[in-house]
Design a protein around this motif. Structure first.
Motif, PDB file in Angstrom:
ATOM      1  N   GLY A   3       0.787  -1.249  -0.069  1.00  0.00           N
ATOM      2  CA  GLY A   3       0.000   0.125  -0.044  1.00  0.00           C
ATOM      3  C   GLY A   3       0.937   1.223  -0.033  1.00  0.00           C
ATOM      4  N   VAL A   4       0.172   2.592   0.243  1.00  0.00           N
ATOM      5  CA  VAL A   4       1.045   3.619   0.176  1.00  0.00           C
ATOM      6  C   VAL A   4       0.766   4.450   1.413  1.00  0.00           C
ATOM      7  N   ASN A   5       1.688   5.140   1.937  1.00  0.00           N
ATOM      8  CA  ASN A   5       1.812   5.930   3.133  1.00  0.00           C
ATOM      9  C   ASN A   5       1.894   7.242   2.466  1.00  0.00           C
ATOM     10  N   PHE A   6       0.811   8.264   2.910  1.00  0.00           N
ATOM     11  CA  PHE A   6       0.804   9.570   2.558  1.00  0.00           C
ATOM     12  C   PHE A   6       1.142  10.484   3.797  1.00  0.00           C
ATOM     13  N   ALA A   7       2.133  11.445   3.551  1.00  0.00           N
ATOM     14  CA  ALA A   7       2.338  12.132   4.592  1.00  0.00           C
ATOM     15  C   ALA A   7       2.932  13.618   4.067  1.00  0.00           C
ATOM     16  N   LEU A   8       2.075  14.788   4.837  1.00  0.00           N
ATOM     17  CA  LEU A   8       2.053  15.950   4.229  1.00  0.00           C
ATOM     18  C   LEU A   8       2.250  17.009   5.468  1.00  0.00           C
TER      19      LEU A   8
ATOM     20  N   HIS B  89      -1.249  12.378   7.826  1.00  0.00           N
ATOM     21  CA  HIS B  89      -0.757  11.206   7.407  1.00  0.00           C
ATOM     22  C   HIS B  89      -1.885  10.284   7.432  1.00  0.00           C
ATOM     23  N   ILE B  90      -1.654   9.228   6.113  1.00  0.00           N
ATOM     24  CA  ILE B  90      -2.587   8.130   6.186  1.00  0.00           C
ATOM     25  C   ILE B  90      -1.935   7.322   5.347  1.00  0.00           C
ATOM     26  N   TYR B  91      -2.619   5.890   5.623  1.00  0.00           N
ATOM     27  CA  TYR B  91      -2.125   4.560   5.072  1.00  0.00           C
ATOM     28  C   TYR B  91      -2.991   3.972   4.231  1.00  0.00           C
ATOM     29  N   ILE B  92      -3.208   3.923   2.720  1.00  0.00           N
ATOM     30  CA  ILE B  92      -4.177   3.374   1.939  1.00  0.00           C
ATOM     31  C   ILE B  92      -3.484   1.914   1.493  1.00  0.00           C
ATOM     32  N   PRO B  93      -4.205   0.852   1.983  1.00  0.00           N
ATOM     33  CA  PRO B  93      -3.610  -0.689   1.351  1.00  0.00           C
ATOM     34  C   PRO B  93      -4.090  -0.645   0.040  1.00  0.00           C
ATOM     35  N   ASP B  94      -3.563  -1.494  -0.789  1.00  0.00           N
ATOM     36  CA  ASP B  94      -3.645  -2.008  -2.124  1.00  0.00           C
ATOM     37  C   ASP B  94      -3.338  -0.787  -3.104  1.00  0.00           C
ATOM     38  N   LEU B  95      -3.233   0.137  -2.742  1.00  0.00           N
ATOM     39  CA  LEU B  95      -2.709   1.075  -3.642  1.00  0.00           C
ATOM     40  C   LEU B  95      -1.242   0.790  -4.591  1.00  0.00           C
ATOM     41  N   THR B  96      -1.015   1.126  -5.558  1.00  0.00           N
ATOM     42  CA  THR B  96       0.117   0.745  -6.463  1.00  0.00           C
ATOM     43  C   THR B  96       0.878   1.873  -7.068  1.00  0.00           C
ATOM     44  N   PRO B  97       2.082   1.546  -7.296  1.00  0.00           N
ATOM     45  CA  PRO B  97       2.773   2.784  -8.336  1.00  0.00           C
ATOM     46  C   PRO B  97       2.028   2.983  -9.608  1.00  0.00           C
ATOM     47  N   GLY B  98       1.824   4.334  -9.819  1.00  0.00           N
ATOM     48  CA  GLY B  98       1.299   4.734 -10.908  1.00  0.00           C
ATOM     49  C   GLY B  98       0.042   5.665 -10.645  1.00  0.00           C
TER      50      GLY B  98
END
Length: 212
Positions: A47-52, A86-95
């Motif tokens: 997944g992807v971790n987003f932090a701003l 910040h938030i983590y979204i599982p299953d997101l992929t590159p692109g």
């Protein structure tokens, strides 16, 4: 409306259920608190971790886009560690394409111009996708009015989007130096100017990244 025949009724019910499911899938997405570091969008294989960093923000929304630029999800980021959202979204992929809408005070005279109508490019994005299409919607003020005015136009169709990338690389056993920031020296230089006239380098490397 009157519907005759069991087959017709079943068809209508089926369509309504599928429409409901598509709406749920469009707006619902699994999410977890995530971590405040590292900043940006970081894919870990699952997944992807987003932090701003957004110091005076009162609310931050993560916006996800498809390859055609359509906004598919708008997710409110609930977690905040000091000034980092910040938030983590599982299953997101590159692109995956993304941007932020940041809410907060609009006080231009005090330096605060928060405007959620403006999609913001992640300053920590490792890549961006798309071109800037010049439009009044990109500006925080209205044309023909003073700079302190508030522009309500959505800028998303006109601005590039951040792009999640796979940052994994085989360093072949070479490890990062892990030098603490307080012991580091940051040297800013012009890529071309730093090596353009360096006689110790092959001429084809001078003034390039390879030269550095």
């Amino acid at each position: 409306m009157f519907i005759y025949g069991n087959n017709t009724l079943k068809a209508v019910v089926y369509v309504k259920i599928e429409t409901y499911r598509s709406c749920i899938n469009k707006f619902y997405m699994k999410k977890f608190p995530g971590k405040p570091y590292p900043l940006g969008a970081n894919w870990d294989g699952k997944g992807v971790n987003f932090a701003l960093y957004a110091n005076h923000a009162t609310k931050v929304a993560l916006c996800l886009f498809d390859i055609d630029g359509n906004e598919t999800h708008t997710i409110t980021i609930a977690e905040r560690t000091r000034q980092i959202w910040h938030i983590y979204i599982p299953d997101l992929t590159p692109g995956q394409r993304y941007g932020y809408r940041v809410f907060g005070p609009f006080k231009p005279e005090e330096g605060c111009r928060y405007n959620p109508n403006k999609l913001l490019i992640d300053p920590y994005a490792k890549a961006i996708d798309g071109d800037i299409i010049w439009s009044e919607a990109l500006y925080g003020y209205n044309f023909g009015e003073e700079d302190l005015s508030y522009n309500k136009s959505d800028s998303a169709p006109f601005i590039p989007k951040g792009l999640v990338v796979d940052a994994n690389y085989d360093w072949e056993g070479v490890e990062a130096p892990h030098v603490p920031y307080h012991q580091s020296i940051i040297y800013e230089a012009h890529v071309k100017g730093l090596t353009a006239t360096n006689p110790a380098l092959p001429e084809e490397f001078r003034g390039t990244y390879a030269g550095i």
